[in-house]
Design an enzyme around this catalytic site. Structure first.
Site, PDB file in Angstrom:
ATOM      1  N   GLU A  30     -13.964  17.979 -24.111  1.00  0.00           N
ATOM      2  CA  GLU A  30     -14.416  16.491 -24.200  1.00  0.00           C
ATOM      3  C   GLU A  30     -15.268  15.950 -25.423  1.00  0.00           C
ATOM      4  O   GLU A  30     -16.171  16.491 -25.406  1.00  0.00           O
ATOM      5  CB  GLU A  30     -14.965  15.987 -22.922  1.00  0.00           C
ATOM      6  CG  GLU A  30     -14.984  14.466 -22.923  1.00  0.00           C
ATOM      7  CD  GLU A  30     -15.253  14.095 -21.495  1.00  0.00           C
ATOM      8  OE1 GLU A  30     -16.196  14.452 -21.118  1.00  0.00           O
ATOM      9  OE2 GLU A  30     -14.810  12.973 -21.276  1.00  0.00           O
ATOM     10  N   CYS A  36     -14.279   8.220 -20.058  1.00  0.00           N
ATOM     11  CA  CYS A  36     -13.821   9.559 -19.567  1.00  0.00           C
ATOM     12  C   CYS A  36     -12.303   9.883 -19.156  1.00  0.00           C
ATOM     13  O   CYS A  36     -11.966  11.064 -19.357  1.00  0.00           O
ATOM     14  CB  CYS A  36     -14.614   9.971 -18.412  1.00  0.00           C
ATOM     15  SG  CYS A  36     -14.320   8.595 -17.054  1.00  0.00           S
ATOM     16  N   LYS A  74     -29.827   4.866 -10.651  1.00  0.00           N
ATOM     17  CA  LYS A  74     -30.351   5.185 -12.085  1.00  0.00           C
ATOM     18  C   LYS A  74     -29.544   4.830 -12.843  1.00  0.00           C
ATOM     19  O   LYS A  74     -28.446   5.494 -13.190  1.00  0.00           O
ATOM     20  CB  LYS A  74     -31.076   6.691 -12.038  1.00  0.00           C
ATOM     21  CG  LYS A  74     -31.769   6.968 -13.235  1.00  0.00           C
ATOM     22  CD  LYS A  74     -31.658   8.501 -13.688  1.00  0.00           C
ATOM     23  CE  LYS A  74     -30.753   8.767 -14.746  1.00  0.00           C
ATOM     24  NZ  LYS A  74     -30.841   8.397 -16.121  1.00  0.00           N
ATOM     25  N   GLU A 100     -17.907  11.824 -10.953  1.00  0.00           N
ATOM     26  CA  GLU A 100     -16.723  11.274 -11.658  1.00  0.00           C
ATOM     27  C   GLU A 100     -17.142  11.943 -12.837  1.00  0.00           C
ATOM     28  O   GLU A 100     -18.257  11.409 -13.685  1.00  0.00           O
ATOM     29  CB  GLU A 100     -16.567   9.782 -11.726  1.00  0.00           C
ATOM     30  CG  GLU A 100     -16.446   9.157 -10.442  1.00  0.00           C
ATOM     31  CD  GLU A 100     -14.832   9.268 -10.120  1.00  0.00           C
ATOM     32  OE1 GLU A 100     -13.991   9.940 -10.898  1.00  0.00           O
ATOM     33  OE2 GLU A 100     -14.529   8.794  -8.862  1.00  0.00           O
TER      34      GLU A 100
END
Lengths: 503, 543
Positions: A400, A303, A193, A269
Site C-alpha cells: 500500500e 484505504c 485519539k 480498519e
C-alpha cells in the site's frame, strides 16, 4: 490553561474566523497535558507551523478513562434513554451543519485536502453518519427466545463501557464520525485519539459536542503520539474495546496489546491494495472517470483506493491514453483554490514515503508512464502518477503506497485476472467495470473484499457496512453492523417453575 | 411519571350506539343549514377564552400544500367546545370529489418528489424538522386540542404532544434504515434480493380521543417508508390536524405528500376506503366502522388494511399484589382521558381474599381525580368529547343500573353546561351485562371477583376483544403464566396503559389487524418485492 487557536481564513473558497482551544478535552473541559508539552501542527501546503496543541500522555489517558467511566456509570450508558442520546447526537449534527464551512476549512488547512472535497465529502458524510446513528439510539433491541414454558429467556444488548478509538489522518472528521456515531448511539463513553498529524477538527468538534450538551466525560479527546497515547489506550485495563483505523502494521500492535492486557474487544480498519478490473465491454469513458477517482481522490490517501488497475488487453491502449489524459487534468495546488482538485500529501513523512515507492518502482524496472514527481517547491505536493510494465512481485504492486500512484496492468483472461486481483494479503475493496452485468456480478462475487463496487468506485454510505477481508481488518463499520462492535449481548434466563434437585 | 413514558395513550372509537347498528358513521354530523350559501375564508381566528389568546386555524382542505375550498361541498363541520357546549368555529366538510383530488395529489407526489424519488436521509431530515416545529408550537397546539377535545392543556402538551414529537423522531430514525435482504440461491448463477418499497398512497382515518397523537402514529411510519398520505381527521376534532398541516409546509415537505381532508366518516372515510387509487388504508376507531372499511377494501381494489379498534380490556388483581399500587394503576387504566381510551381497563377482576380492601382503596383513588375544564390547572381530566358520546355513556350507566349491577361510585349527572361524566364504578356484575360486554368509552368501570387464577384468566379472556390486559401480582411465576395466557396485543404486568414509541401496539381478536409503533409498523407501510436475478444459468428449451 491551554491556549486558544484563532485563525482568520481569507481564501477564495472560505472567509471567516475559527477559534477553539488546543487543549486535551477531558470530562467536558479543555485542559493541559500532564507534562505541559505540545505537538507542532504543520500546514502541508506550505510546510509551515499552523499552531501547537497540547500533547497527551499515558497519565492523561488515565484521566480521560476515569472521566469516561464515571460518565458511563452516572449519566450515560444505561442511565440515559436512547431517545435522549438521539437528541444529543442530532443536536451535534445540527451544530456541525451550522459550522460546516468552518469545519471544512479547518480540515483543508490541517490535512491538505481541497476545501471543496472537505465540504462535500467529509463534512456531508460525517453529518449524515451522526444523524444515521442518532436514529439507531432508541432502536437497540434484544430478542426473546422460546425455551420451555417454565422459563423466560431474553437478550439485552448492553453498551460495553469505556471504548478507545484511534483514528487516522486521511479523513480526520469523517473517521471521527464513523467511530463516535455507533459508540454513542449504543451508550458507550469514548476516549478518542486523533492522529497527531491532523488533530484540529476533533478539537473543534469537541467544542461543538460540549455546546450540544453531552454530559461531561461521555466524549474525551486525547491528542498525542501513537507510541504513547495510542499504546496507552490499547493497553488500558479499564478500556473495554479499542477501535482503530490505520495501517496494518499498527493494527497488529494494537491487537497484540489487547491480547496481552485485558482481552479488550478489537475492531480494525486497515490497509488495502484494492483491485479495479476493467473489462473490454466496459463503458470506457465512465470507467476512466471512476478509475481516476478511485486512485487520485484524496491525494490517493484512501484505504480503499483502487491502486491496482487491471485493464483488458483489447482496450488497454485506449484506456491508458484516456486515463493519462484524466491524470493530466487533475490540477494540483492550493487546497483553497476553487480550481484545485488535488492538494498536498498530509505530511513530510508521507511525502517521503510515497516518493521512495516511486523510486523503488523505477529501480525495479517499472515505467513511469505519467507523473512521478514533486509539484512546486513548497509543501508536499506530488503529481498524479501512473506506472506501467509492472511485475506482480514489485513493491509498488504488492504494498500500500497511500498516495496518488496507480499501477496499470494488462490482462486477457477473466479467470486469471480474478486470481491476480485476489493475490494480495489485503481485502478491503474492489471495483469491476463491465456493461455485461452477468460478468460484472460473477466477478464481484469471486473477489475477496469487504466492499465490491460494480461500475463505480469509492462510494460510501452511512447505512452500508464497510470493512476488510483478510488482513484489511476485523469487524465492520457503518450500517447496522457497526452496532455489534459496541454492544455486549447478555442472555437473561428467568426461571418460573422449573424445579431442580441435586438429590 | 417521567416524560419519557408515553402515558396512557390509546386508540379511540368513534361513538357508536348501543344497538350496534352498522351505519358507516353513527355520529350525527353537525352542519350549518344546508340552504345557506357558505363562502368560507381559508382561516379563522379561534379565541381561547381561558388565556385571551387567539389562534389562527385553517378551515379549508389541505391539498398539495395549500388550503383550498371544496370542489363541490357546501357543507361545514361545526366544532364544539365540550367543556362549554359553545361552538368554536366551522371547517369545510370535504366530499368524495375532494378525496379524489387529494388522492391524485398524493399519487403525483409519490411519482415525482416522494416515494422512490427521495432518499431516506432526506425523509429523515424532514421528519425531524416537523418534530422540531411541533415542539416549538406545543403550547398553542395543546390549547387548540384542549379546546376541541376537552382534555387538560397540560396533558395535551406534556403527554399527547410530547409523545407525538418523540414518535416523529423515532420514525425519522427509521427512514434511512429500510432494508431488504439479499438471499443466496446457489452462489454461482443466481442472486435474489428484496426491496421494501413504499406501499404508495395511504388513506389514514384517525379518531377524536388523541387527535394529535394518532396523527403522529399514522403519519410518522408512513412518511418514513416513503408513502404519501390522505388524512381524514375525526369530524369531532379536525382542528389540530389542520394546524399540523401548516407545519408540514413549513418543514419543507413537497406538495401532495401529506393531504388533509376533514370530512364526515360516511362521506370522506367511505370514499377513502373504497377508492381505487388508495393503496392502503389505516384506521383507528370503532370495531363497527373497522368492519365497514375492511369490507369496502375487499369490494374495491383489495387495498391493504390495518385496523386499531375497540377493547374491553381486563385487569386482574391477585392477592399478592401491592394493593395501593394496583389501585393506582387500575384508576389510571379506566380514568385516563376520561375513559376515552381503547385500552381502557374497563373490567377489573379482584381475587376474593383482597376484594373488599382493594375496592375501598380504588374508590378513594377514583374520588381523588379532579375532572373539570381542561384550561383549569387543577383538572386531571376533562369532559367527554361530544354530546353523542355523553349520551351514550349515560345510556350505559342506566343500563348497568337496570340490569342489576350496583353503582358504588358516581352515576349521577352534574348540573350545568359541559359534557362532564364523573368516575363511575359498578360492582356485583354478571358476564352478560352490557356494561361488562360492550366498550363504553367513558370513565365507567365494572369490578368483578374471582377465586382462582384459572377463573381469572377465563373471565379476562371472555370477550371478542383483545387489545390490552393487565395483571398485578408479586408472584413472578404467576406473572409469567398469566401474561402468556391472556389474549391481548399488549399485556401490562404491575402497570397499565404505558406505551413507548419503540414497542408495538395493536389488537388480537376483534381489536384489530396489524401493529402500530416500533419497527413492526414499518411492515404496514412497505411492500416487499423479491428481485430474482440470473447471471449465469442458460435455459435449455424445450424442457
Amino acid at each position: 490553561m491551554p491556549s486558544t487557536f484563532s485563525y482568520q481564513f481569507d481564501t477564495p473558497s472560505h472567509k471567516g474566523i475559527t477559534e477553539f482551544s488546543t487543549g486535551l478535552f477531558i470530562n467536558g473541559e479543555f485542559v493541559d497535558g500532564s507534562e505541559n508539552s505540545t505537538i507542532d501542527v504543520i500546514n502541508p501546503a506550505t510546510g509551515k507551523l499552523i499552531t501547537k496543541i497540547s500533547q497527551g500522555t499515558p497519565k492523561d489517558v488515565d484521566r480521560a478513562v476515569a472521566a469516561a467511566q464515571h460518565a458511563f456509570e452516572t449519566s450515560w450508558g444505561l442511565k440515559c434513554p436512547g431517545a435522549e442520546r438521539a437528541k444529543l447526537m442530532n443536536k451535534l449534527a445540527d451544530l456541525m451543519e451550522e459550522h460546516e464551512d468552518e469545519l471544512a476549512a479547518v480540515e483543508a488547512l490541517d490535512n491538505g485536502k481541497t476545501f471543496y472535497w472537505a465540504k462535500n465529502a467529509d463534512l456531508k458524510g460525517a453529518i449524515d453518519c451522526i444523524r444515521y446513528y442518532a436514529g439507531w439510539a432508541d432502536k437497540i433491541q434484544g430478542k426473546t427466545i422460546e425455551t420451555n414454558d417454565g422459563k423466560l429467556v431474553y437478550t439485552r444488548h448492553e453498551p460495553l463501557g469505556v471504548v478507545g478509538q484511534i483514528i487516522p489522518w486521511n479523513f480526520p472528521l469523517l473517521m471521527l464520525s464513523w467511530k463516535i456515531g455507533p459508540a454513542l448511539a449504543t451508550g458507550n463513553a469514548i476516549v478518542l485519539k486523533p492522529s497527531e498529524f491532523t488533530p484540529l477538527s476533533a478539537l473543534l468538534t469537541a467544542k461543538l459536542a460540549k455546546e450540544a450538551g453531552f454530559p461531561p466525560g461521555v466524549f474525551n479527546v486525547v491528542n498525542g503520539y501513537g507510541a504513547t497515547v495510542g499504546a496507552a489506550i490499547a493497553e488500558h485495563m479499564d478500556i473495554e474495546k479499542v477501535a482503530f483505523t490505520g495501517s496494518t502494521l499498527v493494527g497488529r500492535k494494537i491487537m497484540e496489546a489487547a491480547a496481552k492486557t485485558n482481552l479488550k474487544k478489537v475492531t480494525l480498519e486497515l490497509g488495502g491494495k484494492s483491485p479495479n478490473i476493467i473489462f473490454d465491454d466496459a463503458d470506457l469513458e465512465a470507467a476512466v472517470n471512476w478509475a481516476a477517482f478511485g486512485i487520485f481522490w484524496n491525494q490517493g490517501q484512501t484505504c480503499c483506493a483502487g491502486s491496482r488497475i487491471f485493464v483488458h488487453a483489447k482496450i488497454y491502449d485506449e484506456f491508458l491514453h484516456l486515463f493519462t489524459e484524466k491524470a493530466k487534468q487533475v490540477k494540483v495546488g492550493d487546497p483553497f483554490h476553487p480550481d484545485s482538485k488535488q492538494g498536498p500529501q498530509v505530511s513530510n513523512a508521507q511525502f517521503d514515503r510515497i516518493m521512495s515507492y516511486i523510486d523503488s518502482g523505477k529501480d525495479e524496472g517499472a515505467t513511469v508512464h505519467h507523473g512521478g514527481v514533486r509539484v512546486g517547491d513548497e509543501g508536499y505536493f506530488i503529481s498524479p502518477t501512473i506506472f506501467t510494465d509492472t511485475r506482480p512481485d514489485m513493491k509498488i504492486v504488492k504494498e500500500e503506497i497511500f498516495g496518488p500512484v496507480g499501477v496499470v496492468i494488462k490482462f486477457d483472461d477473466d479467470e486469471d485476472v480474478i486470481r491476480q486481483a485476489n493475490d494480495t494479503v489485503y481485502g478491503l475493496a474492489c471495483s469491476v467495470f463491465s456493461q455485461n452485468i452477468n460478468r460484472a456480478l460473477e466477478t464481484a462475487h469471486k473477489l475477496k473484499a469487504g466492499t465490491a463496487w460494480v461500475n463505480c468506485a469509492n462510494m460510501l454510505h452511512a447505512s452500508v457496512p464497510f470493512g476488510g477481508f483478510k488482513q484489511s481488518g476485523i469487524g465492520r463499520e457503518l450500517g447496522e453492523y457497526a452496532l455489534e462492535n459496541y454492544t455486549a449481548v447478555k442472555a437473561v434466563h428467568v426461571n418460573f417453575g422449573h424445579q431442580w434437585s441435586v438429590a | 411519571m417521567s416524560s419519557h413514558e408515553q402515558c396512557y395513550r390509546s386508540l379511540a372509537s368513534p361513538a357508536k350506539p348501543l344497538s350496534g347498528t352498522t351505519s358507516y358513521s353513527t355520529q350525527i354530523p353537525r352542519k350549518l343549514p344546508p340552504r345557506a350559501t357558505i363562502t368560507m375564508s381559508k382561516f379563522t381566528q379561534v379565541n381561547v377564552p381561558a388565556t385571551g389568546k387567539t389562534i389562527s386555524v385553517p378551515t379549508g382542505l389541505f391539498i398539495n400544500n395549500e388550503f383550498v375550498p371544496s370542489v363541490d361541498s357546501q357543507e361545514t363541520i361545526q366544532c364544539i367546545n365540550p367543556a362549554t357546549e359553545e361552538p368554536i368555529c366551522s371547517v369545510v366538510a370535504g366530499s368524495a370529489k375532494d378525496v379524489d383530488v387529494a388522492v391524485a395529489a398524493a399519487r403525483s407526489a409519490l411519482k415525482t418528489t416522494w416515494g422512490k424519488n427521495v432518499s431516506g436521509f432526506e425523509r429523515s431530515r424532514l421528519l425531524n424538522k416537523l418534530a422540531d416545529l411541533i415542539e416549538r408550537d406545543a403550547q398553542e397546539l395543546a390549547e387548540l386540542e384542549a379546546l376541541n377535545n376537552g382534555k387538560p392543556v397540560k396533558i395535551a402538551r406534556d403527554f399527547d404532544i410530547g409523545d407525538s414529537v418523540g414518535c416523529l423522531r423515532y420514525y425519522a430514525g427509521w427512514a434511512d434504515k429500510i432494508v431488504g435482504q439479499s438471499i443466496d440461491i446457489d452462489n454461482k448463477t443466481k442472486l435474489a434480493f428484496t426491496k421494501h418499497e413504499p406501499i404508495g398512497v395511504c388513506g389514514q382515518i384517525i379518531p377524536w380521543n388523541y387527535p394529535i397523537m394518532m396523527w403522529a402514529w399514522k403519519v410518522a411510519p408512513a412518511l418514513a417508508c416513503g408513502c404519501t398520505i390522505v388524512m381524514k381527521p375525526s369530524e369531532f376534532t379536525p382542528l389540530t390536524a389542520l394546524k399540523l398541516s401548516e407545519l408540514v409546509v413549513e418543514a419543507g415537505f413537497p406538495p401532495g405528500v401529506v393531504n388533509t381532508v376533514p370530512a364526515l366518516g360516511s362521506v370522506g372515510g367511505a370514499a377513502l376506503a373504497a377508492h381505487p387509487g388508495v393503496d392502503k388504508i389505516a384506521f383507528t376507531g370503532s370495531t363497527v366502522t373497522g368492519r365497514k372499511i375492511m369490507e369496502a377494501a375487499a369490494k374495491s381494489n383489495l387495498k391493504k388494511v390495518s385496523l386499531e379498534l375497540g377493547g374491553k380490556s381486563p385487569q386482574l388483581i391477585f392477592e399478592s399484589a401491592d394493593i395501593d399500587q394496583a389501585a393506582n394503576w387500575a384508576a389510571l387504566g379506566i380514568l385516563y382521558n376520561t375513559g376515552q381510551d381503547c385500552t381502557a381497563g374497563s373490567r377489573v377482576y379482584v381475587q376474593d381474599s383482597i376484594y373488599d380492601k382493594f375496592l375501598q382503596t380504588l374508590i378513594e383513588k377514583a374520588k381523588a381525580l379532579n375532572i373539570g375544564n381542561g384550561f383549569d390547572e387543577k383538572s386531571g381530566g376533562g369532559p367527554v368529547v361530544s354530546k353523542v358520546q355523553y349520551d351514550k355513556i349515560w345510556s350505559y350507566i342506566d343500563a348497568g343500573k337496570q340490569e342489576g349491577a350496583k353503582c358504588v361510585l358516581g352515576g349521577e349527572k352534574r348540573p350545568g353546561k359541559g359534557y362532564f361524566v364523573d368516575p363511575t364504578i359498578f360492582t356485583e356484575i354478571k358476564p352478560g351485562m352490557k356494561i361488562v360486554k360492550d366498550e363504553i368509552f367513558g370513565p365507567v368501570l365494572s369490578v368483578g371477583r374471582f377465586k382462582t387464577e384459572e377463573e381469572a384468566i377465563n373471565l379476562a379472556n371472555d370477550t371478542t376483544y383483545g387489545l390490552g390486559a393487565g395483571l398485578h401480582s408479586n408472584d413472578a411465576g404467576q406473572c409469567m403464566r398469566v401474561s402468556q395466557a391472556l389474549e391481548a396485543g399488549t399485556v401490562w404486568v404491575n402497570q397499565y396503559n404505558l406505551l413507548y414509541n419503540n414497542v408495538p401496539f395493536g389488537g388480537k381478536k376483534q381489536s384489530g389487524i396489524g401493529r402500530e409503533l416500533g419497527s413492526y409498523a414499518l411492515d404496514e407501510y412497505t411492500s416487499v418485492k423479491a428481485i430474482q436475478w440470473n447471471y449465469g444459468e442458460k435455459l435449455d428449451w424445450p424442457l
